[in-house]
Structure formats: C-alpha cells, structure tokens
Design a protein around this motif. Structure first.
Motif, PDB file in Angstrom:
ATOM      1  N   ALA A 104       0.825  -1.213   0.000  1.00 10.16           N
ATOM      2  CA  ALA A 104       0.000   0.000   0.000  1.00 10.16           C
ATOM      3  C   ALA A 104       0.860   1.265   0.000  1.00 10.16           C
ATOM      4  CB  ALA A 104      -0.926   0.006   1.218  1.00 10.16           C
ATOM      5  N   GLY A 105       2.191   1.104   0.076  1.00 11.53           N
ATOM      6  CA  GLY A 105       3.092   2.256   0.080  1.00 11.53           C
ATOM      7  C   GLY A 105       3.167   2.944   1.429  1.00 11.53           C
ATOM      8  N   ILE A 106       2.833   2.221   2.489  1.00 10.42           N
ATOM      9  CA  ILE A 106       2.825   2.792   3.841  1.00 10.42           C
ATOM     10  C   ILE A 106       4.178   2.547   4.498  1.00 10.42           C
ATOM     11  CG2 ILE A 106       1.794   2.599   6.138  1.00 10.42           C
ATOM     12  CD1 ILE A 106      -0.855   1.928   4.701  1.00 10.42           C
ATOM     13  N   HIS A 107       4.814   3.627   4.905  1.00  9.62           N
ATOM     14  CA  HIS A 107       6.142   3.542   5.524  1.00  9.62           C
ATOM     15  C   HIS A 107       6.211   4.451   6.749  1.00  9.62           C
ATOM     16  CE1 HIS A 107       7.522   1.268   2.109  1.00  9.62           C
ATOM     17  NE2 HIS A 107       6.995   2.179   1.327  1.00  9.62           N
ATOM     18  N   ASN A 108       7.215   4.215   7.570  1.00 13.15           N
ATOM     19  CA  ASN A 108       7.419   5.000   8.801  1.00 13.15           C
ATOM     20  C   ASN A 108       6.146   5.037   9.649  1.00 13.15           C
ATOM     21  OD1 ASN A 108      10.150   5.609   8.274  1.00 13.15           O
ATOM     22  ND2 ASN A 108       9.492   7.193   6.848  1.00 13.15           N
ATOM     23  N   TYR A 109       5.458   3.910   9.696  1.00 11.40           N
ATOM     24  CA  TYR A 109       4.230   3.794  10.477  1.00 11.40           C
ATOM     25  C   TYR A 109       4.618   3.755  11.952  1.00 11.40           C
ATOM     26  CZ  TYR A 109      -0.685   2.381  11.078  1.00 11.40           C
ATOM     27  OH  TYR A 109      -2.018   2.331  11.392  1.00 11.40           O
ATOM     28  N   THR A 110       4.081   4.690  12.714  1.00 11.97           N
ATOM     29  CA  THR A 110       4.412   4.814  14.118  1.00 11.97           C
ATOM     30  C   THR A 110       3.131   5.020  14.911  1.00 11.97           C
ATOM     31  OG1 THR A 110       6.436   5.948  13.433  1.00 11.97           O
ATOM     32  CG2 THR A 110       5.869   6.071  15.749  1.00 11.97           C
ATOM     33  N   ILE A 111       3.053   4.395  16.082  1.00 10.95           N
ATOM     34  CA  ILE A 111       1.906   4.573  16.965  1.00 10.95           C
ATOM     35  C   ILE A 111       2.421   4.999  18.335  1.00 10.95           C
ATOM     36  CG2 ILE A 111      -0.114   3.504  18.040  1.00 10.95           C
ATOM     37  CD1 ILE A 111      -0.070   1.467  15.677  1.00 10.95           C
ATOM     38  N   TRP A 112       1.826   6.049  18.879  1.00 14.22           N
ATOM     39  CA  TRP A 112       2.147   6.539  20.225  1.00 14.22           C
ATOM     40  C   TRP A 112       0.942   6.308  21.122  1.00 14.22           C
ATOM     41  CZ3 TRP A 112       3.503   9.246  15.835  1.00 14.22           C
ATOM     42  CH2 TRP A 112       4.855   9.560  15.678  1.00 14.22           C
ATOM     43  N   CYS A 113       1.211   6.275  22.424  1.00 14.70           N
ATOM     44  CA  CYS A 113       0.149   6.095  23.417  1.00 14.70           C
ATOM     45  C   CYS A 113       0.337   7.093  24.544  1.00 14.70           C
ATOM     46  CB  CYS A 113       0.205   4.666  23.961  1.00 14.70           C
ATOM     47  SG  CYS A 113      -1.081   4.296  25.150  1.00 14.70           S
ATOM     48  N   MET A 114      -0.779   7.680  24.969  1.00 14.73           N
ATOM     49  CA  MET A 114      -0.792   8.529  26.155  1.00 14.73           C
ATOM     50  C   MET A 114      -2.054   8.173  26.938  1.00 14.73           C
ATOM     51  SD  MET A 114      -0.544  12.662  26.591  1.00 14.73           S
ATOM     52  CE  MET A 114      -2.262  13.125  26.583  1.00 14.73           C
ATOM     53  N   GLU A 170       3.671   6.710   0.392  1.00 15.35           N
ATOM     54  CA  GLU A 170       4.448   7.051  -0.794  1.00 15.35           C
ATOM     55  C   GLU A 170       3.615   7.028  -2.073  1.00 15.35           C
ATOM     56  OE1 GLU A 170       7.736   4.447  -1.470  1.00 15.35           O
ATOM     57  OE2 GLU A 170       6.463   2.737  -1.887  1.00 15.35           O
ATOM     58  N   LYS A 171       2.526   6.263  -2.076  1.00 17.18           N
ATOM     59  CA  LYS A 171       1.651   6.192  -3.250  1.00 17.18           C
ATOM     60  C   LYS A 171       0.409   7.052  -3.062  1.00 17.18           C
ATOM     61  CE  LYS A 171       3.193   1.499  -4.235  1.00 17.18           C
ATOM     62  NZ  LYS A 171       2.797   0.089  -4.390  1.00 17.18           N
ATOM     63  N   GLY A 172       0.383   7.817  -1.979  1.00 16.66           N
ATOM     64  CA  GLY A 172      -0.742   8.695  -1.688  1.00 16.66           C
ATOM     65  C   GLY A 172      -1.689   8.080  -0.671  1.00 16.66           C
ATOM     66  N   VAL A 173      -2.339   8.953   0.062  1.00 14.09           N
ATOM     67  CA  VAL A 173      -3.268   8.533   1.110  1.00 14.09           C
ATOM     68  C   VAL A 173      -4.456   7.787   0.518  1.00 14.09           C
ATOM     69  CG1 VAL A 173      -4.890   9.426   2.839  1.00 14.09           C
ATOM     70  CG2 VAL A 173      -2.547  10.285   2.770  1.00 14.09           C
ATOM     71  N   ASP A 174      -4.981   8.247  -0.613  1.00 12.05           N
ATOM     72  CA  ASP A 174      -6.127   7.573  -1.223  1.00 12.05           C
ATOM     73  C   ASP A 174      -5.787   6.138  -1.609  1.00 12.05           C
ATOM     74  OD1 ASP A 174      -7.748   9.799  -0.927  1.00 12.05           O
ATOM     75  OD2 ASP A 174      -7.443  10.501  -2.984  1.00 12.05           O
ATOM     76  N   PHE A 175      -4.614   5.942  -2.213  1.00 12.56           N
ATOM     77  CA  PHE A 175      -4.185   4.596  -2.600  1.00 12.56           C
ATOM     78  C   PHE A 175      -4.053   3.712  -1.355  1.00 12.56           C
ATOM     79  CE2 PHE A 175      -1.090   1.285  -3.440  1.00 12.56           C
ATOM     80  CZ  PHE A 175      -1.505   0.789  -4.670  1.00 12.56           C
ATOM     81  N   ALA A 176      -3.423   4.237  -0.315  1.00 14.77           N
ATOM     82  CA  ALA A 176      -3.242   3.474   0.925  1.00 14.77           C
ATOM     83  C   ALA A 176      -4.584   3.108   1.544  1.00 14.77           C
ATOM     84  CB  ALA A 176      -2.389   4.268   1.910  1.00 14.77           C
ATOM     85  N   ALA A 177      -5.517   4.053   1.544  1.00 18.02           N
ATOM     86  CA  ALA A 177      -6.849   3.797   2.116  1.00 18.02           C
ATOM     87  C   ALA A 177      -7.569   2.701   1.342  1.00 18.02           C
ATOM     88  CB  ALA A 177      -7.671   5.078   2.121  1.00 18.02           C
ATOM     89  N   LYS A 178      -7.525   2.763   0.017  1.00 14.68           N
ATOM     90  CA  LYS A 178      -8.196   1.748  -0.803  1.00 14.68           C
ATOM     91  C   LYS A 178      -7.568   0.378  -0.615  1.00 14.68           C
ATOM     92  CE  LYS A 178      -9.906   4.951  -4.204  1.00 14.68           C
ATOM     93  NZ  LYS A 178      -9.625   5.666  -5.431  1.00 14.68           N
ATOM     94  N   ALA A 179      -6.240   0.326  -0.531  1.00 14.92           N
ATOM     95  CA  ALA A 179      -5.556  -0.952  -0.330  1.00 14.92           C
ATOM     96  C   ALA A 179      -5.948  -1.575   1.001  1.00 14.92           C
ATOM     97  CB  ALA A 179      -4.048  -0.754  -0.404  1.00 14.92           C
ATOM     98  N   GLN A 180      -6.088  -0.754   2.037  1.00 13.27           N
ATOM     99  CA  GLN A 180      -6.463  -1.267   3.356  1.00 13.27           C
ATOM    100  C   GLN A 180      -7.943  -1.644   3.413  1.00 13.27           C
ATOM    101  OE1 GLN A 180      -4.464   0.859   6.829  1.00 13.27           O
ATOM    102  NE2 GLN A 180      -4.235   2.313   5.131  1.00 13.27           N
ATOM    103  N   ALA A 181      -8.794  -0.776   2.882  1.00  6.62           N
ATOM    104  CA  ALA A 181     -10.240  -0.994   2.968  1.00  6.62           C
ATOM    105  C   ALA A 181     -10.675  -2.250   2.223  1.00  6.62           C
ATOM    106  CB  ALA A 181     -10.988   0.225   2.439  1.00  6.62           C
TER     107      ALA A 181
END
Length: 105
Positions: A36-46, A57-68
């Motif tokens: 999906a072109g998703i990189h540097n995925y980081t999750i924080w918690c508070m 890297e391929k755009g948010v729309d592309f990443a969203a469609k690949a995940q959905a």
C-alpha cells in the motif's frame, strides 16, 4: 509523500496486549502495508489515547483503498477490537484522517 494521522482509544487494561500484538504483527499485514506504500508507520500512546502516523508514498487515497479492500486488514481489525476502539470513516473504510494544522519540514 503524503502523511496520514489517526487516533483511537485503548480499552481499559489492554495496553500490554495491544503492544504485544503489534510486536508480533502478522507477516501478511506488513506485506499489505508495504504494498500500500505505507512507511514510517508509528503509533504513540498517552493514557488510553492512541495516535498513529504513517507516510504514504503512493498517496493517502491509494493506501486507504488498499487497506479498505483487504481481507487481511479485516481480520486484523477483528483481532484488535477487544483491545481498542477506532472510528471508521464510511467514505474511505479506514480510520478518520486527522486534520493537519501545522507542519515544519
């Protein structure tokens, strides 16, 4: 490179399990994220608040469609629902994107 940020909530007492599951992320899930072109995925918690960020890297729309459209993501979401709550945007089928209000490169 587009950026995407989301937020969610941990369920009470679920932080250790949430971390364990991410430390043991499925290989098919990391493959989907890479495709999906998703990189540097980081999750924080508070406290019980989660904040996630990734670069698409391929755009948010592309990443969203690949995940959905992915059965792997569907299984992951089902696997995670007993440790966290995340609102899903019905238009994209993924987490609501936070509005960016400041950026310093």
């Amino acid at each position: 490179m587009e950026r995407f940020a989301w937020k969610a909530k941990l369920l009470p007492g679920a932080k250790a399990e949430y971390i364990r599951r991410h430390n043991e992320i499925w290989p098919e899930m990391t493959e989907l994220l890479n495709n999906a072109g998703i990189h540097n995925y980081t999750i924080w918690c508070m406290g019980d608040e989660l904040f996630g960020y990734y670069e698409a890297e391929k755009g948010v729309d592309f990443a969203a469609k690949a995940q959905a459209g992915s059965p792997v993501v569907d299984r992951w979401n089902e696997y995670m629902k007993d440790v966290m709550r995340m609102e899903i945007d019905p238009q994209t089928g993924t987490a609501y994107q936070l509005e960016q209000v400041f950026f310093h490169p």
